[in-house]
Design a protein around this motif. Structure first.
Motif, PDB file in Angstrom:
ATOM      1  N   GLU A  55     121.042  -7.937  74.747  1.00  0.00           N
ATOM      2  CA  GLU A  55     120.349  -8.923  75.578  1.00  0.00           C
ATOM      3  C   GLU A  55     118.916  -8.486  75.853  1.00  0.00           C
ATOM      4  O   GLU A  55     117.998  -9.301  75.852  1.00  0.00           O
ATOM      5  N   ARG A  56     118.695  -7.203  76.060  1.00  0.00           N
ATOM      6  CA  ARG A  56     117.330  -6.725  76.276  1.00  0.00           C
ATOM      7  C   ARG A  56     116.478  -6.966  75.037  1.00  0.00           C
ATOM      8  O   ARG A  56     115.308  -7.355  75.139  1.00  0.00           O
ATOM      9  N   LEU A  57     117.057  -6.767  73.850  1.00  0.00           N
ATOM     10  CA  LEU A  57     116.324  -7.048  72.607  1.00  0.00           C
ATOM     11  C   LEU A  57     116.022  -8.534  72.476  1.00  0.00           C
ATOM     12  O   LEU A  57     114.926  -8.918  72.055  1.00  0.00           O
ATOM     13  N   ARG A  58     116.988  -9.385  72.824  1.00  0.00           N
ATOM     14  CA  ARG A  58     116.755 -10.835  72.761  1.00  0.00           C
ATOM     15  C   ARG A  58     115.622 -11.236  73.712  1.00  0.00           C
ATOM     16  O   ARG A  58     114.755 -12.034  73.359  1.00  0.00           O
ATOM     17  N   ARG A  59     115.638 -10.664  74.907  1.00  0.00           N
ATOM     18  CA  ARG A  59     114.598 -10.983  75.882  1.00  0.00           C
ATOM     19  C   ARG A  59     113.232 -10.494  75.403  1.00  0.00           C
ATOM     20  O   ARG A  59     112.220 -11.185  75.563  1.00  0.00           O
ATOM     21  N   ALA A  60     113.188  -9.302  74.829  1.00  0.00           N
ATOM     22  CA  ALA A  60     111.921  -8.765  74.307  1.00  0.00           C
ATOM     23  C   ALA A  60     111.418  -9.622  73.152  1.00  0.00           C
ATOM     24  O   ALA A  60     110.216  -9.915  73.056  1.00  0.00           O
ATOM     25  N   ASP A  61     112.337 -10.049  72.277  1.00  0.00           N
ATOM     26  CA  ASP A  61     111.964 -10.896  71.142  1.00  0.00           C
ATOM     27  C   ASP A  61     111.425 -12.240  71.641  1.00  0.00           C
ATOM     28  O   ASP A  61     110.424 -12.745  71.144  1.00  0.00           O
ATOM     29  N   ARG A  62     112.079 -12.805  72.647  1.00  0.00           N
ATOM     30  CA  ARG A  62     111.621 -14.078  73.220  1.00  0.00           C
ATOM     31  C   ARG A  62     110.228 -13.923  73.834  1.00  0.00           C
ATOM     32  O   ARG A  62     109.360 -14.775  73.634  1.00  0.00           O
ATOM     33  N   TRP A  64     107.976 -11.738  72.958  1.00  0.00           N
ATOM     34  CA  TRP A  64     107.038 -11.541  71.845  1.00  0.00           C
ATOM     35  C   TRP A  64     106.677 -12.888  71.215  1.00  0.00           C
ATOM     36  O   TRP A  64     105.507 -13.179  70.974  1.00  0.00           O
ATOM     37  N   ARG A  65     107.694 -13.738  70.969  1.00  0.00           N
ATOM     38  CA  ARG A  65     107.434 -15.055  70.392  1.00  0.00           C
ATOM     39  C   ARG A  65     106.596 -15.914  71.334  1.00  0.00           C
ATOM     40  O   ARG A  65     105.689 -16.622  70.886  1.00  0.00           O
ATOM     41  N   ASP A  66     106.860 -15.841  72.626  1.00  0.00           N
ATOM     42  CA  ASP A  66     106.053 -16.587  73.600  1.00  0.00           C
ATOM     43  C   ASP A  66     104.604 -16.132  73.570  1.00  0.00           C
ATOM     44  O   ASP A  66     103.677 -16.945  73.619  1.00  0.00           O
TER      45      ASP A  66
END
Length: 82
Positions: A55-62, A64-66
């Protein structure tokens, strides 16, 4: 504390004050975050550690995309004449 013309003032203390906001915890009360000696907000670290690594990776990826979307938006709109 010193008083000048009936107005009291406090000298700035080197330590951050805890529990700022409105006295008594009323409307507008917002306690200061817990910080370590370098000013790092420990509540944010604890909040992140409540999530799984995935979940932390998903949040970091989100995030980054933002950031990339905002950067592109800025590039596009800077090129337009004012």
């Amino acid at each position: 504390m010193r008083t000048i013309a009936g107005v009291s003032s406090m000298a700035a203390s080197p330590e951050p004050q805890r529990g700022g906001g409105a006295p008594g915890g009323g409307p507008g009360f917002r306690p200061l975050p817990e910080q370590d000696e370098r000013g790092v907000d420990l509540s944010l670290i604890r909040e992140n550690l409540r999530h799984t690594p995935a979940e932390r990776l998903r949040r970091a990826d989100r995030a980054w995309r933002d950031m990339l979307r905002l950067r592109e938006y800025g590039r596009v709109h800077r090129k337009e004449p004012a």
